[in-house]
Design a protein around this motif. Structure first.
Motif, PDB file in Angstrom:
ATOM      1  N   LYS A 229      44.877  55.147  43.240  1.00  0.00           N
ATOM      2  CA  LYS A 229      44.539  56.566  43.387  1.00  0.00           C
ATOM      3  C   LYS A 229      43.777  56.854  44.673  1.00  0.00           C
ATOM      4  CE  LYS A 229      44.615  57.568  38.452  1.00  0.00           C
ATOM      5  NZ  LYS A 229      43.940  58.202  37.296  1.00  0.00           N
ATOM      6  N   ILE A 230      43.124  55.841  45.228  1.00  0.00           N
ATOM      7  CA  ILE A 230      42.347  56.034  46.456  1.00  0.00           C
ATOM      8  C   ILE A 230      43.256  56.214  47.662  1.00  0.00           C
ATOM      9  CG2 ILE A 230      40.650  54.926  47.975  1.00  0.00           C
ATOM     10  CD1 ILE A 230      39.496  55.996  45.434  1.00  0.00           C
ATOM     11  N   ARG A 231      44.538  55.866  47.527  1.00  0.00           N
ATOM     12  CA  ARG A 231      45.466  55.934  48.664  1.00  0.00           C
ATOM     13  C   ARG A 231      45.745  57.370  49.101  1.00  0.00           C
ATOM     14  NH1 ARG A 231      50.690  53.863  46.750  1.00  0.00           N
ATOM     15  NH2 ARG A 231      51.283  54.059  48.940  1.00  0.00           N
ATOM     16  N   TYR A 232      45.550  58.334  48.231  1.00  0.00           N
ATOM     17  CA  TYR A 232      45.957  59.711  48.520  1.00  0.00           C
ATOM     18  C   TYR A 232      44.765  60.477  49.104  1.00  0.00           C
ATOM     19  CZ  TYR A 232      49.753  58.142  45.598  1.00  0.00           C
ATOM     20  OH  TYR A 232      50.791  57.411  45.067  1.00  0.00           O
ATOM     21  N   GLN A 233      44.764  60.560  50.419  1.00  0.00           N
ATOM     22  CA  GLN A 233      43.647  61.162  51.145  1.00  0.00           C
ATOM     23  C   GLN A 233      44.095  62.436  51.876  1.00  0.00           C
ATOM     24  OE1 GLN A 233      40.513  60.100  50.999  1.00  0.00           O
ATOM     25  NE2 GLN A 233      40.960  58.278  49.779  1.00  0.00           N
ATOM     26  N   PRO A 234      43.178  63.398  52.074  1.00  0.00           N
ATOM     27  CA  PRO A 234      41.791  63.391  51.594  1.00  0.00           C
ATOM     28  C   PRO A 234      41.703  63.782  50.128  1.00  0.00           C
ATOM     29  CG  PRO A 234      42.214  65.417  52.788  1.00  0.00           C
ATOM     30  CD  PRO A 234      43.474  64.600  52.903  1.00  0.00           C
ATOM     31  N   GLN A 235      40.612  63.365  49.505  1.00  0.00           N
ATOM     32  CA  GLN A 235      40.377  63.688  48.107  1.00  0.00           C
ATOM     33  C   GLN A 235      38.896  63.926  47.875  1.00  0.00           C
ATOM     34  OE1 GLN A 235      40.104  59.503  45.757  1.00  0.00           O
ATOM     35  NE2 GLN A 235      42.146  59.954  46.596  1.00  0.00           N
ATOM     36  N   GLU A 236      38.605  64.592  46.768  1.00  0.00           N
ATOM     37  CA  GLU A 236      37.225  64.850  46.374  1.00  0.00           C
ATOM     38  C   GLU A 236      36.924  64.123  45.075  1.00  0.00           C
ATOM     39  OE1 GLU A 236      36.414  69.277  48.297  1.00  0.00           O
ATOM     40  OE2 GLU A 236      36.975  69.123  46.172  1.00  0.00           O
ATOM     41  N   HIS A 237      35.677  63.654  44.949  1.00  0.00           N
ATOM     42  CA  HIS A 237      35.209  62.999  43.739  1.00  0.00           C
ATOM     43  C   HIS A 237      34.116  63.847  43.104  1.00  0.00           C
ATOM     44  CE1 HIS A 237      36.523  58.669  45.009  1.00  0.00           C
ATOM     45  NE2 HIS A 237      37.505  59.563  45.066  1.00  0.00           N
ATOM     46  N   LEU A 238      34.118  63.904  41.784  1.00  0.00           N
ATOM     47  CA  LEU A 238      33.080  64.645  41.072  1.00  0.00           C
ATOM     48  C   LEU A 238      31.881  63.734  40.858  1.00  0.00           C
ATOM     49  CD1 LEU A 238      32.168  67.229  39.752  1.00  0.00           C
ATOM     50  CD2 LEU A 238      33.252  66.474  37.624  1.00  0.00           C
ATOM     51  N   LEU A 239      30.809  64.016  41.568  1.00  0.00           N
ATOM     52  CA  LEU A 239      29.586  63.232  41.522  1.00  0.00           C
ATOM     53  C   LEU A 239      28.472  64.084  40.914  1.00  0.00           C
ATOM     54  CD1 LEU A 239      29.945  61.591  45.052  1.00  0.00           C
ATOM     55  CD2 LEU A 239      30.626  60.663  42.827  1.00  0.00           C
ATOM     56  N   PRO A 240      27.287  63.521  40.684  1.00  0.00           N
ATOM     57  CA  PRO A 240      26.218  64.291  40.037  1.00  0.00           C
ATOM     58  C   PRO A 240      25.901  65.630  40.704  1.00  0.00           C
ATOM     59  CG  PRO A 240      25.648  61.979  40.031  1.00  0.00           C
ATOM     60  CD  PRO A 240      26.922  62.096  40.838  1.00  0.00           C
ATOM     61  N   LYS A 241      26.103  65.736  42.026  1.00  0.00           N
ATOM     62  CA  LYS A 241      25.807  66.988  42.721  1.00  0.00           C
ATOM     63  C   LYS A 241      27.008  67.926  42.794  1.00  0.00           C
ATOM     64  CE  LYS A 241      22.144  65.066  45.649  1.00  0.00           C
ATOM     65  NZ  LYS A 241      21.684  64.857  47.061  1.00  0.00           N
ATOM     66  N   GLY A 242      28.132  67.522  42.240  1.00  0.00           N
ATOM     67  CA  GLY A 242      29.342  68.346  42.282  1.00  0.00           C
ATOM     68  C   GLY A 242      30.471  67.629  42.998  1.00  0.00           C
ATOM     69  N   TRP A 243      31.532  68.388  43.316  1.00  0.00           N
ATOM     70  CA  TRP A 243      32.679  67.802  44.007  1.00  0.00           C
ATOM     71  C   TRP A 243      32.313  67.498  45.459  1.00  0.00           C
ATOM     72  CZ3 TRP A 243      36.942  66.169  41.611  1.00  0.00           C
ATOM     73  CH2 TRP A 243      37.226  66.679  40.336  1.00  0.00           C
ATOM     74  N   GLU A 244      32.533  66.253  45.870  1.00  0.00           N
ATOM     75  CA  GLU A 244      32.216  65.826  47.228  1.00  0.00           C
ATOM     76  C   GLU A 244      33.417  65.111  47.838  1.00  0.00           C
ATOM     77  OE1 GLU A 244      28.642  63.556  47.513  1.00  0.00           O
ATOM     78  OE2 GLU A 244      27.477  64.932  46.243  1.00  0.00           O
ATOM     79  N   ARG A 245      33.645  65.375  49.112  1.00  0.00           N
ATOM     80  CA  ARG A 245      34.739  64.718  49.828  1.00  0.00           C
ATOM     81  C   ARG A 245      34.481  63.225  49.901  1.00  0.00           C
ATOM     82  NH1 ARG A 245      38.222  67.495  53.565  1.00  0.00           N
ATOM     83  NH2 ARG A 245      39.456  66.073  54.844  1.00  0.00           N
ATOM     84  N   TYR A 246      35.499  62.447  49.574  1.00  0.00           N
ATOM     85  CA  TYR A 246      35.356  60.993  49.554  1.00  0.00           C
ATOM     86  C   TYR A 246      35.663  60.404  50.924  1.00  0.00           C
ATOM     87  CZ  TYR A 246      36.514  56.110  48.510  1.00  0.00           C
ATOM     88  OH  TYR A 246      36.587  54.754  48.504  1.00  0.00           O
ATOM     89  N   ASP A 247      34.787  59.523  51.381  1.00  0.00           N
ATOM     90  CA  ASP A 247      34.980  58.824  52.647  1.00  0.00           C
ATOM     91  C   ASP A 247      35.380  57.388  52.338  1.00  0.00           C
ATOM     92  OD1 ASP A 247      34.965  57.663  55.111  1.00  0.00           O
ATOM     93  OD2 ASP A 247      32.847  58.061  55.549  1.00  0.00           O
ATOM     94  N   PRO A 248      36.669  57.033  52.517  1.00  0.00           N
ATOM     95  CA  PRO A 248      37.117  55.680  52.173  1.00  0.00           C
ATOM     96  C   PRO A 248      36.504  54.599  53.043  1.00  0.00           C
ATOM     97  CG  PRO A 248      38.857  56.878  53.313  1.00  0.00           C
ATOM     98  CD  PRO A 248      37.765  57.872  53.028  1.00  0.00           C
ATOM     99  N   GLN A 249      35.915  54.980  54.197  1.00  0.00           N
ATOM    100  CA  GLN A 249      35.304  53.991  55.083  1.00  0.00           C
ATOM    101  C   GLN A 249      33.859  53.699  54.717  1.00  0.00           C
ATOM    102  OE1 GLN A 249      37.293  52.486  57.193  1.00  0.00           O
ATOM    103  NE2 GLN A 249      38.937  53.856  56.519  1.00  0.00           N
TER     104      GLN A 249
END
Length: 270
Positions: A229-249
């Motif tokens: 699932k990480i292959r499909y970029q860009p994507q957002e992850h739901l973290l404690p502070k809300g939806w945040e853009r995921y940085d694969p690096q």
């Protein structure tokens, strides 16, 4: 538990063995999706990390683990990799038809072959034809079924010449995106990478429908079978502070087993 008649009631499952991380137990919080407010409630809950299974919306409430993270793809910014373009080309002989969610014996036969080949010990391995029909039909939201078949000579303007069924996706249409509820495919067509192809097709469908997101369920940090699932970029992850853009690096910290933050989510209630 008491609640206003129009306020959803939430319940907690008992601990059970986690299907993704060895040695862990999972719990889920869930509510029922019923009545005319079900579509709006699903939209709201999905934005908060819930998933749908039939007429239930759920998310994990594990006491010691926060490895499950809800993810969504930003469809307008997505650009396929070279390998993804090859997958699309390999499957250019398929046509996908989106229609009402209605089960058929042909679908179940393919579903049964898929489970027997890929998930013999999974929670869905014993599903009967009636169980399958309930999975498809038991929905009070806008749920569609996309069937992928070999193209026939007249498939450009008619369904009559469509060929063999190769893959199926059960998908919810929401206010801000598409949500892939469940998908399966012909296990004898491994070279086609049909799982990847269906995700790519859903990204294009969401873009054409003017929807900004494709919800892919949960990425389980530490589970190799979820890494795709990480292959499909860009994507957002739901973290404690809300939806945040995921940085694969970026360097990720190991999933905490003592995290106090509110949980984010995991697989369907079986």
């Amino acid at each position: 538990m008491t609640a206003h008649p129009q306020t959803p009631q939430f319940f907690l499952t008992s601990p059970s063995t986690c299907p993704y991380l060895p040695g862990q137990l999972e719990r889920k919080v869930f509510t029922h999706l019923v009545g005319h407010r079900a579509p709006d409630l699903l939209d709201l809950l999905t934005q908060g990390g819930f998933r749908r299974s039939q007429n239930i919306a759920y998310r994990p409430a594990c006491e010691r683990c926060r490895a499950c993270i809800s993810i969504r793809i930003l469809v307008d910014e997505f650009r396929p990799t070279k390998s993804m373009k090859r997958v699309r080309q390999t499957n250019s002989d398929l046509v996908g038809r989106m229609a009402e969610a209605e089960p058929t014996s042909e679908q179940y036969a393919l579903f049964r072959r898929y489970l027997d080949a890929r998930h013999t010990h999974g929670g869905m391995s014993e599903m009967s034809v009636l169980d399958y029909a309930m999975m498809v039909e038991d929905s009070q939201v806008d749920t569609r079924l996309i069937q992928y078949r070999l193209k026939g000579p007249d498939s450009a303007f008619s369904t009559r010449s469509d060929g063999d069924l190769k893959a199926v996706a059960l998908t919810d249409v929401m206010g801000d995106g598409l949500s892939m509820v469940y998908s399966y495919f012909d296990p004898d067509e491994a070279d086609r990478s049909l799982g990847t192809f269906m995700i790519l097709d859903h990204i294009e469908r969401a873009r054409e429908m003017g929807l900004p997101y494709l919800y892919l369920g949960y990425w389980v940090d530490g589970s190799r079978k979820m890494d795709y699932k990480i292959r499909y970029q860009p994507q957002e992850h739901l973290l404690p502070k809300g939806w945040e853009r995921y940085d694969p690096q970026a360097q990720r910290q190991p999933a905490s087993l003592e995290a106090p933050a509110e949980p984010t989510a995991v697989p369907p209630i079986r």
